[in-house]
Design a protein around this motif. Structure first.
Motif, PDB file in Angstrom:
ATOM      1  N   ILE A  17       7.775   6.567  21.975  1.00  0.00           N
ATOM      2  CA  ILE A  17       6.984   5.380  21.651  1.00  0.00           C
ATOM      3  C   ILE A  17       7.660   4.168  22.285  1.00  0.00           C
ATOM      4  O   ILE A  17       8.851   3.932  22.099  1.00  0.00           O
ATOM      5  N   ARG A  18       6.899   3.420  23.044  1.00  0.00           N
ATOM      6  CA  ARG A  18       7.408   2.207  23.687  1.00  0.00           C
ATOM      7  C   ARG A  18       6.594   1.013  23.187  1.00  0.00           C
ATOM      8  O   ARG A  18       5.365   1.104  23.059  1.00  0.00           O
ATOM      9  N   THR A  19       7.285  -0.072  22.893  1.00  0.00           N
ATOM     10  CA  THR A  19       6.618  -1.308  22.462  1.00  0.00           C
ATOM     11  C   THR A  19       6.624  -2.319  23.598  1.00  0.00           C
ATOM     12  O   THR A  19       7.680  -2.608  24.171  1.00  0.00           O
ATOM     13  N   VAL A  20       5.456  -2.804  23.925  1.00  0.00           N
ATOM     14  CA  VAL A  20       5.306  -3.840  24.949  1.00  0.00           C
ATOM     15  C   VAL A  20       5.088  -5.173  24.236  1.00  0.00           C
ATOM     16  O   VAL A  20       4.143  -5.314  23.452  1.00  0.00           O
ATOM     17  N   TRP A  21       5.979  -6.136  24.485  1.00  0.00           N
ATOM     18  CA  TRP A  21       5.916  -7.419  23.795  1.00  0.00           C
ATOM     19  C   TRP A  21       5.253  -8.473  24.659  1.00  0.00           C
ATOM     20  O   TRP A  21       5.482  -8.541  25.862  1.00  0.00           O
ATOM     21  N   THR A  23       4.454 -12.745  24.771  1.00  0.00           N
ATOM     22  CA  THR A  23       4.796 -14.054  24.217  1.00  0.00           C
ATOM     23  C   THR A  23       3.512 -14.811  23.877  1.00  0.00           C
ATOM     24  O   THR A  23       2.646 -14.993  24.736  1.00  0.00           O
ATOM     25  N   VAL A  24       3.417 -15.249  22.623  1.00  0.00           N
ATOM     26  CA  VAL A  24       2.214 -15.971  22.191  1.00  0.00           C
ATOM     27  C   VAL A  24       2.535 -17.400  21.768  1.00  0.00           C
ATOM     28  O   VAL A  24       1.639 -18.146  21.361  1.00  0.00           O
ATOM     29  N   ASN A  39      16.055 -22.448  20.895  1.00  0.00           N
ATOM     30  CA  ASN A  39      14.691 -22.170  21.341  1.00  0.00           C
ATOM     31  C   ASN A  39      14.304 -20.766  20.912  1.00  0.00           C
ATOM     32  O   ASN A  39      15.154 -19.887  20.765  1.00  0.00           O
ATOM     33  N   TYR A  40      13.012 -20.561  20.699  1.00  0.00           N
ATOM     34  CA  TYR A  40      12.533 -19.233  20.307  1.00  0.00           C
ATOM     35  C   TYR A  40      11.262 -18.885  21.057  1.00  0.00           C
ATOM     36  O   TYR A  40      10.572 -19.755  21.591  1.00  0.00           O
ATOM     37  N   ARG A  41      10.976 -17.580  21.067  1.00  0.00           N
ATOM     38  CA  ARG A  41       9.681 -17.084  21.539  1.00  0.00           C
ATOM     39  C   ARG A  41       9.024 -16.339  20.383  1.00  0.00           C
ATOM     40  O   ARG A  41       9.673 -15.541  19.693  1.00  0.00           O
ATOM     41  N   ARG A  42       7.752 -16.584  20.162  1.00  0.00           N
ATOM     42  CA  ARG A  42       6.989 -15.830  19.169  1.00  0.00           C
ATOM     43  C   ARG A  42       6.308 -14.672  19.894  1.00  0.00           C
ATOM     44  O   ARG A  42       5.571 -14.893  20.862  1.00  0.00           O
ATOM     45  N   LEU A  43       6.567 -13.449  19.434  1.00  0.00           N
ATOM     46  CA  LEU A  43       6.116 -12.252  20.135  1.00  0.00           C
ATOM     47  C   LEU A  43       5.184 -11.418  19.268  1.00  0.00           C
ATOM     48  O   LEU A  43       5.351 -11.331  18.051  1.00  0.00           O
ATOM     49  N   THR A  44       4.217 -10.802  19.905  1.00  0.00           N
ATOM     50  CA  THR A  44       3.432  -9.737  19.290  1.00  0.00           C
ATOM     51  C   THR A  44       3.544  -8.514  20.202  1.00  0.00           C
ATOM     52  O   THR A  44       3.686  -8.649  21.427  1.00  0.00           O
ATOM     53  N   GLY A  45       3.497  -7.332  19.599  1.00  0.00           N
ATOM     54  CA  GLY A  45       3.725  -6.124  20.383  1.00  0.00           C
ATOM     55  C   GLY A  45       2.610  -5.107  20.254  1.00  0.00           C
ATOM     56  O   GLY A  45       1.843  -5.107  19.293  1.00  0.00           O
ATOM     57  N   ARG A  59      -0.619   3.206  19.766  1.00  0.00           N
ATOM     58  CA  ARG A  59      -0.083   3.584  18.455  1.00  0.00           C
ATOM     59  C   ARG A  59       0.039   2.359  17.551  1.00  0.00           C
ATOM     60  O   ARG A  59       0.927   2.261  16.720  1.00  0.00           O
ATOM     61  N   GLY A  60      -0.882   1.436  17.699  1.00  0.00           N
ATOM     62  CA  GLY A  60      -0.929   0.277  16.812  1.00  0.00           C
ATOM     63  C   GLY A  60      -0.155  -0.914  17.345  1.00  0.00           C
ATOM     64  O   GLY A  60       0.354  -0.907  18.458  1.00  0.00           O
ATOM     65  N   SER A  61      -0.078  -1.922  16.503  1.00  0.00           N
ATOM     66  CA  SER A  61       0.563  -3.178  16.896  1.00  0.00           C
ATOM     67  C   SER A  61       1.926  -3.313  16.232  1.00  0.00           C
ATOM     68  O   SER A  61       2.241  -2.610  15.272  1.00  0.00           O
TER      69      SER A  61
END
Length: 233
Positions: A17-21, A23-24, A39-45, A59-61
């Motif tokens: 399983i690999r998660t691809v992130w 930046t949002v 500084n930060y980055r807000r990520l969804t995967g 396989r979902g988020s």
């Protein structure tokens, strides 16, 4: 003969399983790992089943998460609820200034001693250019523009409706980020201004009680602190 550990490693190389992130969003926050403003980055995967390194099935988020640009630590989004050091300092200065104005509006502008104490308190909080004349003028302008309350809120009658609203708007967001001693110290700053010319007036006590409530101090603790402030240490 291949060991169980070797077979497991081989399976991982074949599929996994690999998660691809993605930046949002980005910005600045107080990193709980670094212990400072970063500084930060807000990520969804998006999780993908991979076979021989190729993504095949969803396989979902994953996430969202907040990633520190300095240390790479990923935190839950509620890490953004904590103000940065710069913002926290500004909130404290604004809180001291607002409490000072509310106490003065309850009757303190008639005393030179109270005005001197008020100006010194605000300057100690970081507003170096604050003067007695500035505080007096602000309170007078607010009194002329808004007048007293309508009787429903004693604090509004004591210091003016606009300042009563301002007290809640400024102090309530700050209170969760201050330890109890910090909240008590803020209340005591206002108490010392009120006591500069003698015992509390009913209006001053009403305003300070409102300050204690907005700082999430229980009424009994607020009353004890106000009494303790009357006794020189």
């Amino acid at each position: 003969m291949r060991t169980a550990k070797g077979q497991h490693t081989l399976r991982l190389r074949i599929y996994g399983i690999r998660t691809v992130w993605d930046t949002v969003g980005d910005g600045e926050f107080f990193c709980p790992c670094c212990g400072g403003d970063r500084n930060y980055r807000r990520l969804t995967g998006r999780r993908r089943l991979t076979v021989l390194g190729l993504p095949l099935l969803s396989r979902g988020s994953a996430g969202p998460v907040v990633e520190c640009a300095a240390c790479g630590t990923r935190c839950a989004p509620d890490a953004l609820d904590r103000p940065t050091t710069t913002r926290f300092s500004a909130m404290l200065r604004e809180a001291v200034h607002t409490v000072t104005l509310a106490v003065l509006a309850a009757g303190g502008t008639t005393s030179r001693t109270v005005l001197e104490t008020a100006a010194a308190t605000v300057r100690d909080a970081g507003l170096d250019d604050c003067s007695q004349e500035q505080l007096f003028t602000i309170v007078e302008v607010l009194a002329a523009d808004t007048g007293a309350g309508d009787g429903a809120d004693p604090a509004a009658d004591a210091c003016g409706a606009a300042l009563a609203i301002e007290l809640h708007e400024v102090l309530k967001p700050l209170a969760p980020h201050l330890a109890v001693p910090g909240r008590e110290a803020l209340l005591l700053r206002g108490a010392r201004i009120a006591l500069a010319d003698g015992p509390y007036s009913p209006a001053e006590r009403e305003v300070l009680t409102t300050v204690g409530g907005a700082l999430q101090l229980c009424p009994a603790d607020t009353a004890k602190l106000l009494e303790a402030a009357r006794t020189p240490s």
